[in-house]
Every structure is written in structure tokens, then in C-alpha cells.
Design a protein around this motif. Structure first.
Motif, PDB file in Angstrom:
ATOM      1  N   HIS A   1       0.880  -1.174   0.000  1.00  0.00           N
ATOM      2  CA  HIS A   1       0.000   0.000   0.000  1.00  0.00           C
ATOM      3  C   HIS A   1       0.907   1.210   0.000  1.00  0.00           C
ATOM      4  O   HIS A   1       1.516   1.538   1.006  1.00  0.00           O
ATOM      5  CB  HIS A   1      -0.890   0.015   1.245  1.00  0.00           C
TER       6      HIS A   1
ATOM      7  N   VAL B   1       2.200 -11.407   3.351  1.00  0.00           N
ATOM      8  CA  VAL B   1       1.114 -12.260   3.812  1.00  0.00           C
ATOM      9  C   VAL B   1       1.493 -13.738   3.686  1.00  0.00           C
ATOM     10  O   VAL B   1       1.188 -14.555   4.553  1.00  0.00           O
ATOM     11  CB  VAL B   1      -0.175 -11.949   3.032  1.00  0.00           C
TER      12      VAL B   1
ATOM     13  N   SER C   1      -6.725 -17.783  12.397  1.00  0.00           N
ATOM     14  CA  SER C   1      -7.295 -16.713  11.582  1.00  0.00           C
ATOM     15  C   SER C   1      -6.209 -15.718  11.181  1.00  0.00           C
ATOM     16  O   SER C   1      -5.343 -15.378  11.980  1.00  0.00           O
ATOM     17  CB  SER C   1      -8.390 -16.013  12.391  1.00  0.00           C
ATOM     18  N   GLY C   2      -6.214 -15.330   9.933  1.00  0.00           N
ATOM     19  CA  GLY C   2      -5.242 -14.349   9.456  1.00  0.00           C
ATOM     20  C   GLY C   2      -3.932 -14.956   9.027  1.00  0.00           C
ATOM     21  O   GLY C   2      -3.007 -14.259   8.645  1.00  0.00           O
TER      22      GLY C   2
ATOM     23  N   GLY D   1      -3.330 -16.825   6.403  1.00  0.00           N
ATOM     24  CA  GLY D   1      -3.101 -16.781   4.951  1.00  0.00           C
ATOM     25  C   GLY D   1      -3.785 -17.872   4.158  1.00  0.00           C
ATOM     26  O   GLY D   1      -3.500 -18.056   2.966  1.00  0.00           O
ATOM     27  N   LYS D   2      -4.721 -18.598   4.780  1.00  0.00           N
ATOM     28  CA  LYS D   2      -5.378 -19.712   4.083  1.00  0.00           C
ATOM     29  C   LYS D   2      -6.172 -19.229   2.860  1.00  0.00           C
ATOM     30  O   LYS D   2      -6.026 -19.775   1.750  1.00  0.00           O
ATOM     31  CB  LYS D   2      -6.324 -20.446   5.054  1.00  0.00           C
ATOM     32  N   SER D   3      -7.003 -18.211   3.077  1.00  0.00           N
ATOM     33  CA  SER D   3      -7.823 -17.709   1.962  1.00  0.00           C
ATOM     34  C   SER D   3      -6.940 -17.170   0.841  1.00  0.00           C
ATOM     35  O   SER D   3      -7.245 -17.339  -0.342  1.00  0.00           O
ATOM     36  CB  SER D   3      -8.754 -16.598   2.438  1.00  0.00           C
ATOM     37  N   THR D   4      -5.846 -16.540   1.242  1.00  0.00           N
ATOM     38  CA  THR D   4      -4.944 -15.985   0.236  1.00  0.00           C
ATOM     39  C   THR D   4      -4.378 -17.101  -0.647  1.00  0.00           C
ATOM     40  O   THR D   4      -4.307 -16.973  -1.874  1.00  0.00           O
ATOM     41  CB  THR D   4      -3.804 -15.214   0.933  1.00  0.00           C
TER      42      THR D   4
ATOM     43  N   GLU E   1     -13.305 -22.359   4.341  1.00  0.00           N
ATOM     44  CA  GLU E   1     -14.129 -22.410   5.562  1.00  0.00           C
ATOM     45  C   GLU E   1     -15.566 -22.831   5.251  1.00  0.00           C
ATOM     46  O   GLU E   1     -16.508 -22.124   5.609  1.00  0.00           O
ATOM     47  CB  GLU E   1     -14.169 -21.028   6.232  1.00  0.00           C
TER      48      GLU E   1
END
Ligand SMILES: Nc1ncnc2c1ncn2[C@@H]1O[C@H](COP(=O)(O)OP(=O)(O)OP(=O)(O)O)[C@@H](O)[C@H]1O
Ligand SMILES: [Mg+2]
Lengths: 392, 222
Positions: B13, B21, B41-42, B44-47, B168
Motif C-alpha cells: 500500500h 502475507v 485466523s489471518g 493466509g489460508k484464503s490468500t 471455511e
């Protein structure tokens, strides 16, 4: 183009119907205003054009103390001998104040010399000739506006004029007429000239004015000058003078309309800007979902294009259709007063249907593609960035 | 079928603010294997899932899906890859409201050349298998959570993908519905699908159909 995409767009439009209805409403209202304004204005322009074309080349009026007064008829014979003049004849006419409706009628005298009027009132010559043969009393043929007003006041078959000397002149209504140029003839009453003289107390040797016909337009100015020196007590009005004064009134009224147009365009650009300035979270999420399940950017742009086209075309045709209906069928209540003035000194006239395709195409180009772009571009912006937002 | 080699993901950014990440992620999932991504949580799984699905690009490293490198694939082609090979199941279901169940399920195939009637046949078959056929024309927001998820699963299956990515999938389900979901995922594995599922739900950890567990912590494999 894929039919399933169109199908999907329709479904997705259907479910956002309430939101889109306000857009369709504003869009068609703006188109409605634009088309109405231009239609009324081209209609009135046409009206003026017809009126001006029917005008004689020169009118001679005698003045006294700066006001118009009756003119000796023998001047017509004198004028007719001027080289370049085809014809000069006297007219007997005047305004009659109709108390009941607070309006002025134009009472025009017709005499045996019907040829002189042929150009203007050709369609009622026969009616007149027939009446002169069969009726030996005052009679009149009235413009449709006059006819309606008299009828509304229960004068179906005759009307009692009150002459300037205070006597009653019972006049039979033998017919009515409409003309292409309604503005010009709507308030007109045609009567045999001798009764008009009686009504306005104008003696045999005098007339209201003298009309001069000149076939060659180049000679109008020269003859006008000649008449000016021949009759220093007279005012010589040429067609061009009248045209200019009509045009002035028209231009002034157009200014009001211009203001209205600017308001309409500003409203449209606010609508477009609102559409273009970013999508709702819901819209962005949807684009993300579509991308995540395998839609390409071009597929998303296609449905947005279809959506924008459907909304803008529908609104455009809705607005145009209602505008034409409003102007030509309903005769533009409220708006027309801006142009013709709210005064009821003249009876109402009909707006002639003049469909100006150039203006319609212009309005189309200024609205439809602009709206489509304003629908497609923000979706394009949001669909080219990463779609991983749907994961959060 | 799925292979990641030294994948980094750094969000930047502005010039000075960089958020790392994912760091040096390497693993592979072979055809018809079921791999579980776990971690707090946080982590990096979704990433990871969005990189595998081509929804976002890795900053460094290689991603190979079905023998094809996709790390630098233009958007146009990664969309095609998803359409042909991948079915996504999201935590929040990500259904489109105000559309019926069948209309949601058929969305992935709308841009294809497959005819409308064939698409609907396919969708109906899957709905029957997932026992939601009776909800065919019900608007999705009127469905229960479990039904919504089955619509989401049906949508992930309608393009007959080789690979299922699930993020999830049980986070919004109660115990019973979660167990139902596990049954469905087992069937998918039996049907030959390759599955990569991210979850910290302990229900998954001791499933016997899971081939390997990839533990992520703060963007790194432990
Ligand atoms: N666009 C972004 N810019 C900056 N940081 C981001 C961005 N997207 C994700 N992150 C960060 O990346 C990290 C990993 O996020 P991710 O969603 O992959 O975690 P997760 O393991 O799926 O967590 P959860 O179990 O809560 O779903 C988080 O710290 C998150 O804040
Ligand atoms: Mg996550």
C-alpha cells in the motif's frame, strides 16, 4: 452475442427493478422535456413560417397622430399603377372584443373580389359564395377557435354583434374552418365586407389598409421607398419587417426554453455522474462472484452493455413517445404558455405536428450512448482489479 | 494437479508500506487427493486459495495447475481456467440474492456455448444429488443456511471441475449440517475430484479421507 447473457441481464434487471425504475423515470422525464421543448419550438417556427409566407409583400397604413386610421380606397388604384406592382387592394377589417371570454376576434371583410383572398382562405371560398347566393342577411364563417368559443357561450347558429354605433347586428354562423397555420386564422371571422363596414362604421370610400402584391422580391424595397414619398402620412410595412418582429418574439421566448434545456441537461449529467461514480458494495460483490465462478471481464462488460442499452433505449423511447403525445395530442398544456405567452388575447390554436428527426437524433446521441458508457465504464474498472475480495 | 513452489504474496500500500502475507509456500496436491489447509485466523489460508484459483497473483513463485503455470497468466485465461477446471465453495456462500436456486447454480455456464436446456439439465441433476431439487425455483435468500450452502456447492460442481477449492465451508453451519457437508465432500473425493479445503474446524483434522494436512502460521508452512 450470447442469448443466455441477455436472459441473465433481464433477470438481474428484474431483481433490481425498484432501483432502476427511478433511473428510468428520471431519464425519460429528461428526454420528455427535451423532446417537448424542441417539438413545441419547431411547431411554432413552422406556424410562423406559414403565416409569414401568407403575408402580402407590403401593407400601407394611413397614420394620424401616430396611430393607424382609415385610408382612402382610391389610393389602391394609384398604387396599382406603380411599375412592379401586380395588384393593390383595400382591406376592411378590425378587432372585435368578445366580452364573454375577454378575447379579441379579428373580423375580416370579404367582397366580391374573392381572388384577392384566395391565397389565404382558399378552402372557404365556396362556402362563402354559396352563402352570398342564398342569404340576404349578415352571415359569417369563423375560425375553429372562434367557433368553439361561441359554442361554449351557447351561440350555435348566430351571434349578435354590437356595432360601434350601438346597434345589434344579428349574424348567422354559416360555417367554420381550420387552416394549417392555426395561429394565424384561429381567431378570424370572415364576413361580407359591407357588414364589416357597418360593424366598425367605416364608410364606402375608406378601408383599414391597402395590401400591395409584388411578384419580384428584389423590387419590394424600392417600391416601399416610393410609397413612402408618395404618401408621407402613411406607414409602409413590408413582409420582412413583420418577419423580423415575429422572429424577435420567438427568440425571446426561446431564451426561456434554453434555461429549461440547461436544467434538463444538468439533471441528466447528475444522473449519469451518479451512475458512473462507482458501484455499490453489492454491485462490486456481484462482479467479484461472477469472476470467481469463471466469467471473463468481457462477459461482465457484455451484460452491463445490454443493461445500459435496455434502460437507455427504453427510457428514450418512453420519453419521446410521451412527449410527442403530450405536445401534439394534448397540445402541450402549461409548457406552450411559455412560448405563446399566457395571455388569452388570442384564442388557442393547434400545434402542427412537425417531427424534427435531426433534433431527435441529437437528443438520442447526447443521452443513450452517454448512459451506456456510464454503466459500462465503472463495471469495467471494478472488474479488472483482483477478484479476491469475494474471499473475505 | 496443484503445485505451489516458493510462493510469496506481498501486499503493498503505497511505497513504504508492504505487508508480507505469504512467505515461501510450497506444497502439492496430487490428482484425487484431499488436502486440508489449517491455521489460525489471518494466517493466509484464503490468500492461498485465491492464488490457486487465479483470483489473485503471487508476488513471487510458481503455481502449477493441471500441468499449466498460472502465476503470470492474464486475467482472461485464469477466468477460463476457473470455468473449466475449478469449482469454488466460499465461506459466505456468495450467492446472488433475488435469483432462484437454479439461476444461481447455472451462472458459471452462462458465458459458455452450452445450450440453456443442457445447462439446466446438468444443474437439476446436481440438485437432485444434493437433495435440493424441490428448492429449484426458490429465491436463494429464502433458503436455510444448509440449503444455501448446497446451492453454492451445486454451483461449484455445475462446470464439472477437476478441482474443488473450499474456504471455511462449515464456518456458517451447525454440527449436523457440517457432518452432512463432510459426507458430500467424501462423495466428491470418491467421484475423483482433487480437493483443497481451508478450515480450522477440528471436525476435519481426523477425517480418514484426508491425504495431507498443510499447517500455516503467519504466512508460512510449519
Ligand atoms: N488486500 C490486502 N491488503 C493487505 N493485507 C491483506 C489483504 N488481504 C489480506 N490481507 C492480510 O493477509 C493476511 C491473511 O489473510 P487471509 O484472509 O488469507 O487469512 P485466513 O487464514 O484466511 O484467515 P481466516 O481464518 O480469518 O479466514 C491477513 O493478515 C490479512 O489481513
Ligand atoms: Mg479466510
Amino acid at each position: 452475442m450470447n442469448f443466455k447473457l441477455i436472459d441473465f441481464t433481464l433477470k438481474s434487471l428484474k431483481r433490481r427493478l425498484t432501483k432502476k425504475l427511478s433511473v428510468i423515470f428520471i431519464f425519460s422525464l429528461i428526454v420528455f422535456l427535451l423532446v417537448s421543448v424542441f417539438s413545441i419550438s419547431s411547431s411554432i417556427k413552422k406556424e410562423l413560417e406559414i403565416s409569414v409566407n401568407a403575408l402580402p409583400e407590403i401593407i400601407v397604413q394611413k397614420m394620424s397622430g401616430g396611430r393607424q386610421t382609415v385610408i382612402p380606397v382610391d389610393r389602391a388604384y394609384e398604387i396599382a399603377t406603380i411599375p412592379g406592382v401586380q395588384n393593390a387592394y383595400d382591406r376592411v377589417w378590425g378587432y372585435y372584443y368578445f366580452v364573454n371570454d375577454n378575447v379579441n376576434f379579428t373580423v375580416v371583410g370579404l367582397d366580391f373580389d374573392l381572388e384577392a383572398y384566395k391565397q389565404k382562405y382558399s378552402d372557404i371560398i365556396n362556402l362563402y359564395a354559396e352563402a352570398t347566393d342564398t342569404i340576404d342577411a349578415p352571415f359569417m364563417i369563423v375560425g375553429s377557435g372562434v367557433y368553439k368559443m361561441l359554442e361554449d357561450n351557447f351561440y350555435k347558429n348566430f351571434y349578435n354583434f354590437r356595432t360601434v354605433t350601438g346597434e345589434m347586428l344579428e349574424t348567422k354562423i354559416v360555417g367554420s374552418f381550420t387552416d394549417v397555420s392555426a395561429m394565424e386564422t384561429n381567431d378570424v371571422i370572415l364576413m361580407p365586407v359591407n357588414y364589416v363596414r357597418e360593424l366598425f362604421d367605416i364608410s364606402e370610400n375608406y378601408a383599414t389598409d391597402i395590401v400591395v402584391r409584388i411578384p419580384n422580391p428584389e423590387e419590394i424595397e424600392i417600391i416601399k421607398q416610393k410609397l413612402n414619398s408618395m404618401f408621407p402620412d402613411s406607414r409602409i410595412v413590408s413582409r420582412l419587417d413583420i418577419e423580423a418582429s415575429y422572429q424577435n418574439i420567438f427568440d425571446y421566448k426561446s431564451g426561456l426554453f434554453l434555461a429549461l434545456l440547461i436544467v434538463a441537461f444538468v439533471a441528466f449529467f447528475i444522473l449519469v455522474y451518479d451512475n458512473a461514480s462507482g458501484l455499490s458494495i453489492e454491485d462490486r460483490r456481484e462482479i467479484g462472484i461472477l469472476k470467481a465462478v469463471g466469467w471473463q471481464v468481457e462477459n461482465i462488460l457484455q451484460i452491463k452493455f445490454i443493461e445500459g442499452s435496455l434502460i437507455s433505449l427504453f427510457s428514450f423511447f418512453l420519453g419521446t413517445g410521451t412527449a410527442l403525445f403530450y405536445v401534439y395530442i394534448l397540445q402541450a398544456p402549461i409548457l406552450r404558455n411559455l412560448f405563446t405567452g399566457a395571455s388569452n388575447l388570442k384564442p388557442t390554436f393547434n400545434l402542427i405536428p412537425v417531427i424534427n428527426f435531426e433534433i431527435l437524433i441529437l437528443i438520442f446521441i447526447l443521452t443513450v450512448p452517454v448512459y451506456i458508457l456510464a454503466t459500462v465504464i465503472p463495471s469495467w474498472k471494478s472488474s479488472v482489479i483482483d477478484a479476491d475480495e469475494v474471499m473475505r | 494437479m496443484i503445485e505451489l513452489k516458493s510462493v510469496d504474496k506481498i501486499y503493498s500500500h503505497g511505497e513504504h508500506e508492504e505487508i508480507g502475507v505469504l512467505k515461501n509456500i510450497s506444497f502439492s496436491v496430487k490428482e484425487n487427493e484431499f488436502s486440508l489447509l489449517t491455521g489460525p485466523s489471518g494466517s493466509g489460508k484464503s490468500t492461498i486459495l485465491s492464488i490457486v484459483g487465479g483470483l489473485s497473483k503471487p508476488t513471487n513463485g510458481e503455481v502449477i495447475i493441471d500441468n499449466k503455470s498460472i502465476a503470470k497468466l492474464p486475467d482472461k485465461f485464469s477466468a477460463l481456467l476457473r470455468r473449466e477446471k475449478i469449482g469454488f465453495i466460499f465461506q459466505k456462500f456468495n450467492l446472488i440474492n433475488n435469483l432462484s436456486a437454479i439461476d444461481n447454480i447455472t451462472i458459471p455456464l452462462i458465458p459458455t456455448k452450452i445450450s440453456k436446456s443442457e445447462i439446466e439439465q446438468r444443474a437439476e441433476k446436481i440438485m437432485t444429488e444434493l437433495s435440493i431439487f424441490n428448492k429449484r425455483d426458490v429465491l436463494v435468500e429464502k433458503l436455510s443456511g444448509g440449503e444455501q450452502q448446497r446451492v453454492a456447492i451445486a454451483r461449484a460442481l455445475v462446470n464439472e471441475p477437476k478441482i474443488i477449492l473450499a474456504d471455511e465451508p462449515t464456518a456458517n453451519l451447525d454440527k449436523k449440517l457440517s457432518l452432512d457437508f463432510i459426507q458430500i465432500i467424501k462423495q466428491l473425493k470418491d467421484a475423483g475430484k482433487t480437493i483443497l479445503l481451508a478450515s480450522h474446524d477440528p471436525l476435519f483434522t481426523d477425517l480418514d479421507c484426508i491425504n495431507n494436512i498443510i499447517k500455516i502460521h503467519l504466512g508460512e508452512i510449519q
